[in-house]
Design an enzyme around this catalytic site. Structure first.
Site, short mmCIF file in Angstrom:
data_model
loop_
_atom_site.label_atom_id
_atom_site.label_comp_id
_atom_site.label_asym_id
_atom_site.label_seq_id
_atom_site.Cartn_x
_atom_site.Cartn_y
_atom_site.Cartn_z
N GLU A 64 64.68 63.74 -16.71
CA GLU A 64 65.52 62.84 -15.91
C GLU A 64 66.36 61.96 -16.84
OE1 GLU A 64 62.29 63.38 -15.75
OE2 GLU A 64 61.40 62.81 -13.84
N CYS A 96 60.43 57.29 -15.60
CA CYS A 96 61.64 57.93 -15.05
C CYS A 96 61.99 57.37 -13.69
CB CYS A 96 61.43 59.43 -14.96
SG CYS A 96 61.37 60.16 -16.59
N ARG A 220 54.52 82.02 -37.02
CA ARG A 220 55.50 82.34 -38.05
C ARG A 220 56.88 82.51 -37.38
NH1 ARG A 220 50.63 84.67 -39.44
NH2 ARG A 220 51.03 86.65 -38.41
#
Ligand code: NAP
Length: 386
Positions: A64, A96, A220
């Site tokens: 948000e 938020c 990796r």
């Protein structure tokens, strides 16, 4: 709060299901935001998308906040489509709900409540108290839950989601009789496993695999096949690789194993009576006791990973003994098999250590939720039927 099907929402000039689906898709652009859930957000005004956001990692802006920042003053009177109830608490970033209220957003559309006790309904209540309309789009709940199975497992069940990954031959063998198993599958499957690792909070194995294969269990990046955009989106996560975990009742893991020599932390669970001066001396290794039996107990390990390490997703990459034990204990949420089109012979090691099944009614059964060809191999995703 209104509970509605997306097709019943008005005005019809707004493409409600399309915007919610986009919020879900944005959430899925990251491999994991662990220990947080993956969240996406789309801001719409006058039927047009004005900005988008997603949560890329713990400590990074929430979805948000990212969308509001991009929209600026245009967010006033907008509709925010968010894939999860907005948070209402002060964590590494601000709430938020407050940011949406301050920006003047008129309506917040969500597919599900956040079950985390710090949020759970509080985000909705704060928004409504401030006069923001909140709509629950009920037909998207299942899809929204599917984006964060690990987070939901930790918060709702107190243990991480458990996925077992195994590579096997056509005749169901996972190693030769002499223990050799490198490599059963092709490069494409091994690339996929790197992505699975990177989307997990912990990669867990048994001491049997450490002694037989001496794996490093690292992620990796050069083997993952991500494009430049995916690397950028996941940059923060990739700096925070999964915890590597070994179940080793009597501490037989050699201090010189690749696992302990590679960069990153290793957690070894053993029994209370186990001792190893060599392992105790290593900075890279944390020793923990799980349960009071002669062997490490599986549920206490999972509970410890969830409560002490905020682990949402555990990927098990072990041999038939430990994988079989997790399955027998009904602690497996998903089985991921990479099947190579080769035969390893009946003296090879079985897929899982399961004995004494007497009737067909007792055979563990699975639902296939995905079958995908990866070059020469086939990847199967299976859910245990309970
Ligand atoms: N094809 C594949 O995908 C794949 C993947 C991994 C390994 N492998 C192969 O598997 C073989 C090793 O198999 P494995 O079965 O010996 O290794 P494993 O399943 O990785 O480890 C087994 C060990 O885990 C320890 N353990 C700790 N707590 C346990 C519990 N609650 N239940 C069961 N075990 C527990 C036990 O030793 P303690 O009691 O001493 O702790 C046990 O012997 C190797 O040949 C390797 O190449 C194949």
């Amino acid at each position: 709060m209104e509970y509605v099907q997306s097709t019943d929402l008005k005005p019809s000039c707004i493409d409600w299901p399309v915007h919610m689906q986009r919020a879900l898709d944005l959430a899925e652009t990251v491999l994991t935001a662990s220990p947080n859930p993956r969240v996406g957000c789309v801001l719409v005004r006058g039927g047009q998308v004005i900005s988008e956001g997603w949560h890329s990692a713990a400590g990074a802006p929430h979805a948000e906040a990212m969308a509001l920042e991009e929209a600026g003053p245009k967010a006033r009177n907008a509709i925010a489509f968010v894939s999860l109830e907005p948070c209402a608490h002060h964590g590494k970033t601000g709430p938020c709900s407050e940011a949406l209220i301050a920006a003047g957003v008129a309506t917040v559309v969500i597919p599900m409540q956040d079950p985390h006790p710090a949020v759970s309904g509080k985000g909705i209540a704060q928004l409504e108290e401030a006069g923001v309309e909140v709509i629950m789009m009920v037909d998207f709940e299942e899809a929204a839950r599917g984006i964060n199975p690990g987070f939901l497992s930790r918060v709702e069940r107190g243990r991480p989601r458990v996925r077992i990954k195994l590579a096997m031959s056509l005749d169901g063998r996972t190693a030769l009789s002499n223990g050799g198993s490198k490599w059963i599958t092709d490069v494409a499957s091994r690339k996929d496993v790197q992505l699975l690792r990177a989307s997990s909070c912990a990669v867990l194995t048994g001491v049997g695999t450490i002694l037989a294969d001496n794996p490093s269990l690292t992620v990796r990046l050069d083997e993952m096949g991500l494009d430049a955009d995916q690397i950028k989106t996941n940059a923060l996560n990739l700096q925070n690789p999964p915890l590597r975990v070994v179940l080793d009742s009597t501490l037989r893991t050699p201090a010189q194993s690749k696992l302990l020599e590679a960069e990153g932390n290793v957690l070894i669970y053993s029994t209370a009576s186990a001792q190893s001066a060599e392992l105790v001396a290593l900075d890279s290794c944390t020793l923990k006791v799980a349960g009071s039996d002669a062997r490490v107990q599986l549920l206490p390990v999972l509970k410890s990973l969830a409560s002490e390490y905020y682990c949402n997703d555990t990927l098990i990459e072990a041999g038939p003994t430990l994988c079989g034990a997790f399955l027998r204990a009904n602690l497996v949420d998903e089985l991921i098999l990479y099947v190579a089109p080769k035969l390893m012979g009946s003296d090879g090691k079985a897929l899982l250590d399961l004995h004494g099944i007497q009737t067909m009614a007792d055979t563990p059964t699975f639902e296939v939720i995905e079958a995908q060809q990866l070059e020469r191999d086939v990847k199967l995703r299976l859910l245990p039927q309970v």
